[in-house]
Design a protein around this motif. Structure first.
Motif, PDB file in Angstrom:
ATOM      1  N   PHE A 156       0.842  -1.199   0.000  1.00  0.00           N
ATOM      2  CA  PHE A 156       0.000   0.000   0.000  1.00  0.00           C
ATOM      3  C   PHE A 156       0.880   1.252   0.000  1.00  0.00           C
ATOM      4  O   PHE A 156       0.791   2.112   0.881  1.00  0.00           O
ATOM      5  CB  PHE A 156      -0.954  -0.030   1.187  1.00  0.00           C
ATOM      6  CG  PHE A 156      -1.986  -1.119   1.069  1.00  0.00           C
ATOM      7  CD1 PHE A 156      -3.170  -0.900   0.378  1.00  0.00           C
ATOM      8  CD2 PHE A 156      -1.748  -2.378   1.602  1.00  0.00           C
ATOM      9  CE1 PHE A 156      -4.107  -1.907   0.237  1.00  0.00           C
ATOM     10  CE2 PHE A 156      -2.682  -3.398   1.469  1.00  0.00           C
ATOM     11  CZ  PHE A 156      -3.865  -3.160   0.777  1.00  0.00           C
ATOM     12  N   ASN A 157       1.743   1.333  -1.016  1.00  0.00           N
ATOM     13  CA  ASN A 157       2.703   2.427  -1.139  1.00  0.00           C
ATOM     14  C   ASN A 157       2.511   3.221  -2.421  1.00  0.00           C
ATOM     15  O   ASN A 157       3.399   3.945  -2.848  1.00  0.00           O
ATOM     16  CB  ASN A 157       4.128   1.875  -1.093  1.00  0.00           C
ATOM     17  CG  ASN A 157       4.387   0.833  -2.177  1.00  0.00           C
ATOM     18  OD1 ASN A 157       3.451   0.333  -2.798  1.00  0.00           O
ATOM     19  ND2 ASN A 157       5.642   0.514  -2.403  1.00  0.00           N
ATOM     20  N   SER A 158       1.338   3.080  -3.039  1.00  0.00           N
ATOM     21  CA  SER A 158       1.053   3.754  -4.309  1.00  0.00           C
ATOM     22  C   SER A 158      -0.320   4.419  -4.251  1.00  0.00           C
ATOM     23  O   SER A 158      -1.049   4.265  -3.268  1.00  0.00           O
ATOM     24  CB  SER A 158       1.092   2.746  -5.471  1.00  0.00           C
ATOM     25  OG  SER A 158       2.320   2.049  -5.500  1.00  0.00           O
ATOM     26  N   PHE A 159      -0.668   5.119  -5.314  1.00  0.00           N
ATOM     27  CA  PHE A 159      -1.996   5.733  -5.423  1.00  0.00           C
ATOM     28  C   PHE A 159      -2.702   5.125  -6.634  1.00  0.00           C
ATOM     29  O   PHE A 159      -2.681   5.664  -7.726  1.00  0.00           O
ATOM     30  CB  PHE A 159      -1.881   7.255  -5.547  1.00  0.00           C
ATOM     31  CG  PHE A 159      -1.468   7.916  -4.262  1.00  0.00           C
ATOM     32  CD1 PHE A 159      -2.410   8.303  -3.325  1.00  0.00           C
ATOM     33  CD2 PHE A 159      -0.127   8.111  -3.979  1.00  0.00           C
ATOM     34  CE1 PHE A 159      -2.027   8.899  -2.130  1.00  0.00           C
ATOM     35  CE2 PHE A 159       0.266   8.707  -2.795  1.00  0.00           C
ATOM     36  CZ  PHE A 159      -0.683   9.092  -1.868  1.00  0.00           C
ATOM     37  N   LEU A 160      -3.293   3.965  -6.407  1.00  0.00           N
ATOM     38  CA  LEU A 160      -4.009   3.286  -7.478  1.00  0.00           C
ATOM     39  C   LEU A 160      -5.390   3.903  -7.663  1.00  0.00           C
ATOM     40  O   LEU A 160      -5.956   4.473  -6.725  1.00  0.00           O
ATOM     41  CB  LEU A 160      -4.159   1.794  -7.165  1.00  0.00           C
ATOM     42  CG  LEU A 160      -2.887   0.984  -6.886  1.00  0.00           C
ATOM     43  CD1 LEU A 160      -3.249  -0.495  -6.767  1.00  0.00           C
ATOM     44  CD2 LEU A 160      -1.839   1.201  -7.952  1.00  0.00           C
ATOM     45  N   ASN A 161      -5.921   3.741  -8.839  1.00  0.00           N
ATOM     46  CA  ASN A 161      -7.273   4.212  -9.113  1.00  0.00           C
ATOM     47  C   ASN A 161      -8.276   3.162  -8.658  1.00  0.00           C
ATOM     48  O   ASN A 161      -9.017   2.573  -9.439  1.00  0.00           O
ATOM     49  CB  ASN A 161      -7.430   4.485 -10.611  1.00  0.00           C
ATOM     50  CG  ASN A 161      -8.772   5.116 -10.927  1.00  0.00           C
ATOM     51  OD1 ASN A 161      -9.379   5.794 -10.089  1.00  0.00           O
ATOM     52  ND2 ASN A 161      -9.260   4.879 -12.135  1.00  0.00           N
ATOM     53  N   ASN A 162      -8.264   2.907  -7.334  1.00  0.00           N
ATOM     54  CA  ASN A 162      -9.104   1.858  -6.756  1.00  0.00           C
ATOM     55  C   ASN A 162      -9.459   2.276  -5.332  1.00  0.00           C
ATOM     56  O   ASN A 162      -8.572   2.400  -4.476  1.00  0.00           O
ATOM     57  CB  ASN A 162      -8.360   0.521  -6.756  1.00  0.00           C
ATOM     58  CG  ASN A 162      -9.232  -0.628  -6.286  1.00  0.00           C
ATOM     59  OD1 ASN A 162      -9.705  -0.643  -5.162  1.00  0.00           O
ATOM     60  ND2 ASN A 162      -9.437  -1.604  -7.161  1.00  0.00           N
ATOM     61  N   GLN A 163     -10.748   2.493  -5.038  1.00  0.00           N
ATOM     62  CA  GLN A 163     -11.157   3.043  -3.756  1.00  0.00           C
ATOM     63  C   GLN A 163     -10.905   2.089  -2.598  1.00  0.00           C
ATOM     64  O   GLN A 163     -10.554   2.518  -1.496  1.00  0.00           O
ATOM     65  CB  GLN A 163     -12.635   3.440  -3.790  1.00  0.00           C
ATOM     66  CG  GLN A 163     -13.036   4.371  -2.653  1.00  0.00           C
ATOM     67  CD  GLN A 163     -12.241   5.665  -2.651  1.00  0.00           C
ATOM     68  OE1 GLN A 163     -12.158   6.348  -3.659  1.00  0.00           O
ATOM     69  NE2 GLN A 163     -11.648   6.003  -1.511  1.00  0.00           N
ATOM     70  N   ILE A 164     -11.085   0.789  -2.821  1.00  0.00           N
ATOM     71  CA  ILE A 164     -10.829  -0.176  -1.743  1.00  0.00           C
ATOM     72  C   ILE A 164      -9.357  -0.125  -1.339  1.00  0.00           C
ATOM     73  O   ILE A 164      -9.021  -0.065  -0.150  1.00  0.00           O
ATOM     74  CB  ILE A 164     -11.219  -1.608  -2.172  1.00  0.00           C
ATOM     75  CG1 ILE A 164     -12.716  -1.689  -2.449  1.00  0.00           C
ATOM     76  CG2 ILE A 164     -10.825  -2.618  -1.094  1.00  0.00           C
ATOM     77  CD1 ILE A 164     -13.166  -3.035  -2.999  1.00  0.00           C
ATOM     78  N   TYR A 165      -8.492  -0.140  -2.329  1.00  0.00           N
ATOM     79  CA  TYR A 165      -7.049  -0.060  -2.081  1.00  0.00           C
ATOM     80  C   TYR A 165      -6.710   1.223  -1.325  1.00  0.00           C
ATOM     81  O   TYR A 165      -5.991   1.192  -0.308  1.00  0.00           O
ATOM     82  CB  TYR A 165      -6.303  -0.111  -3.414  1.00  0.00           C
ATOM     83  CG  TYR A 165      -4.806   0.059  -3.302  1.00  0.00           C
ATOM     84  CD1 TYR A 165      -3.966  -1.045  -3.180  1.00  0.00           C
ATOM     85  CD2 TYR A 165      -4.231   1.323  -3.324  1.00  0.00           C
ATOM     86  CE1 TYR A 165      -2.584  -0.880  -3.068  1.00  0.00           C
ATOM     87  CE2 TYR A 165      -2.858   1.499  -3.210  1.00  0.00           C
ATOM     88  CZ  TYR A 165      -2.041   0.389  -3.086  1.00  0.00           C
ATOM     89  OH  TYR A 165      -0.673   0.553  -2.980  1.00  0.00           O
ATOM     90  N   LEU A 166      -7.234   2.358  -1.776  1.00  0.00           N
ATOM     91  CA  LEU A 166      -6.902   3.637  -1.144  1.00  0.00           C
ATOM     92  C   LEU A 166      -7.460   3.737   0.266  1.00  0.00           C
ATOM     93  O   LEU A 166      -6.813   4.288   1.163  1.00  0.00           O
ATOM     94  CB  LEU A 166      -7.436   4.783  -2.007  1.00  0.00           C
ATOM     95  CG  LEU A 166      -6.759   4.967  -3.369  1.00  0.00           C
ATOM     96  CD1 LEU A 166      -7.451   6.068  -4.157  1.00  0.00           C
ATOM     97  CD2 LEU A 166      -5.283   5.263  -3.224  1.00  0.00           C
ATOM     98  N   ASP A 167      -8.661   3.195   0.489  1.00  0.00           N
ATOM     99  CA  ASP A 167      -9.245   3.221   1.835  1.00  0.00           C
ATOM    100  C   ASP A 167      -8.397   2.419   2.815  1.00  0.00           C
ATOM    101  O   ASP A 167      -8.146   2.858   3.948  1.00  0.00           O
ATOM    102  CB  ASP A 167     -10.674   2.673   1.801  1.00  0.00           C
ATOM    103  CG  ASP A 167     -11.688   3.723   1.384  1.00  0.00           C
ATOM    104  OD1 ASP A 167     -11.297   4.888   1.170  1.00  0.00           O
ATOM    105  OD2 ASP A 167     -12.877   3.388   1.277  1.00  0.00           O
ATOM    106  N   TYR A 168      -7.961   1.234   2.396  1.00  0.00           N
ATOM    107  CA  TYR A 168      -7.158   0.419   3.309  1.00  0.00           C
ATOM    108  C   TYR A 168      -5.782   1.049   3.523  1.00  0.00           C
ATOM    109  O   TYR A 168      -5.219   0.955   4.612  1.00  0.00           O
ATOM    110  CB  TYR A 168      -7.015  -1.007   2.772  1.00  0.00           C
ATOM    111  CG  TYR A 168      -6.552  -1.988   3.836  1.00  0.00           C
ATOM    112  CD1 TYR A 168      -7.412  -2.385   4.851  1.00  0.00           C
ATOM    113  CD2 TYR A 168      -5.260  -2.498   3.836  1.00  0.00           C
ATOM    114  CE1 TYR A 168      -7.005  -3.269   5.839  1.00  0.00           C
ATOM    115  CE2 TYR A 168      -4.840  -3.392   4.816  1.00  0.00           C
ATOM    116  CZ  TYR A 168      -5.717  -3.773   5.819  1.00  0.00           C
ATOM    117  OH  TYR A 168      -5.295  -4.641   6.792  1.00  0.00           O
ATOM    118  N   LYS A 169      -5.261   1.684   2.511  1.00  0.00           N
ATOM    119  CA  LYS A 169      -3.990   2.409   2.638  1.00  0.00           C
ATOM    120  C   LYS A 169      -4.098   3.475   3.725  1.00  0.00           C
ATOM    121  O   LYS A 169      -3.242   3.583   4.611  1.00  0.00           O
ATOM    122  CB  LYS A 169      -3.622   3.039   1.290  1.00  0.00           C
ATOM    123  CG  LYS A 169      -2.324   3.840   1.268  1.00  0.00           C
ATOM    124  CD  LYS A 169      -2.089   4.389  -0.128  1.00  0.00           C
ATOM    125  CE  LYS A 169      -0.736   5.053  -0.259  1.00  0.00           C
ATOM    126  NZ  LYS A 169      -0.559   6.241   0.572  1.00  0.00           N
TER     127      LYS A 169
END
Length: 336
Positions: A156-169
């Protein structure tokens, strides 16, 4: 500490149970099956880390994922891989923890269960332990540990265009921020963020060699406690009443208390118990630790009862709490 859900709409402020985190990990691993999507390299990194931590020669690109299951044989997450060339299988057990710790040799027991399944026949089984909060129990040497720091640094060291990924980050980053600022958080804020109990216990345990005196976090009826400093060899009047005594930290429902508790040796009179309590209360008062009264009940064998309660100030922070803990430990030593 702010009420997070009022400042940002993050699903993980509400998905607080381990089953929710199980789903997140399964979703992350399953990203390996979608090579044209942004999540794929993160999934590959995680799976490669697991395989290479077990055997440096293994490579996830040599395998297909046959299964990703939750609660398979009571295992939190079970992943089955198959080698593309020789069809040899590798099972991965992932024990996922939030506000609990590994206990009763869970991982070893799950591993033995899998070995009995026909699909394995003695093939490889990898065991993994994941916890985004601090772990305060010792893990077996062959268990691959994945913690919050690894996930933040590598997954979780990036800014993906994915809300689930960003929320957990964001969720992991906020836990890390709490850990880094732990000493500035008053104890009246602890109950809002239960992970603080694990953080405090880990910091305390770092300098303690005696396992009986290390802190452990206990969940009971929705409340969280820290128990530690267990003493089994008692002397004097204490030994006639209690099998063992220990210290406990209670910060629940606007109660802020350090407690001395005991496991009753046998049924005994209220007068005998009151004598011990008064002795401890006097010693506490000499050290400017304010004690409070509590209701009495008949002592039966193996009863877990209060011996003393010491009031804490809601605004106390780690420094003040540790100072009072040190005094209480010294008092306990003086009476045993």
């Amino acid at each position: 500490m702010k009420e997070d859900y009022k400042t940002r709409n993050n699903i993980f402020y509400f998905a607080t149970k381990e089953l929710s985190q199980d789903a997140l990990l399964c979703w992350l691993i399953n990203g390996y099956n979608f090579k044209d999507e942004e999540l794929y390299p993160k999934s590959k990194t995680l799976l490669d880390h697991i395989l290479k931590s077990y055997n440096h020669d293994l490579n996830i690109e040599d395998y297909n994922i046959l299964k990703i299951e939750r609660q398979f044989c009571h295992i939190d997450i079970y992943v089955l891989l198959e080698n593309k060339k020789n069809e040899e299988k590798i099972g991965i057990i992932i024990e996922d923890k939030k506000l609990t710790s590994e206990h009763d040799n869970q991982i070893a027991n799950y591993k033995e269960k899998l070995k009995k399944l026909k699909e394995f026949n003695g093939k490889e089984i990898i065991t993994v332990y994941y916890k985004p909060y601090e772990e305060i129990n010792e893990l077996q040497k062959d268990v691959i540990k994945i913690d919050r720091q690894y996930m933040l640094k590598n997954i979780f060291n990036s800014f993906l265009n994915n809300q689930i990924y960003l929320d957990y980050k964001v969720y992991l980053e906020e836990i890390e921020e709490i850990y880094q600022n732990l000493e500035s958080i008053p104890i009246c804020e602890w109950e809002k963020r239960k992970e603080i109990y694990y953080m405090f216990a880990k910091k305390y345990n770092q300098n303690i060699k005696d396992s009986d005196k290390k802190m452990k976090v206990v969940q009971f009826n929705g409340s969280t406690f820290i128990d530690w400093y267990e003493i089994n060899k008692l002397s004097g009047e204490l030994s006639t009443i209690f099998k063992k005594v220990y210290l406990s930290l209670n910060i629940n429902y606007e109660k802020y208390e350090l407690r001395i508790r005991g496991i009753a040796q046998k049924e005994c009179s209220r007068q005998a118990r009151e004598k011990v309590e008064q002795q401890i209360s006097n010693l506490c008062n000499e050290e400017n630790l304010k004690t409070s009264s509590f209701s009495y009940r008949k002592i039966k064998e193996n009863s877990n009862i209060f011996i003393a309660k010491i009031n804490l100030i809601p605004e106390d922070k780690c420094k003040e709490l540790l100072e009072k803990i040190k005094i209480l430990e010294s008092i306990l030593n003086s009476i045993i």
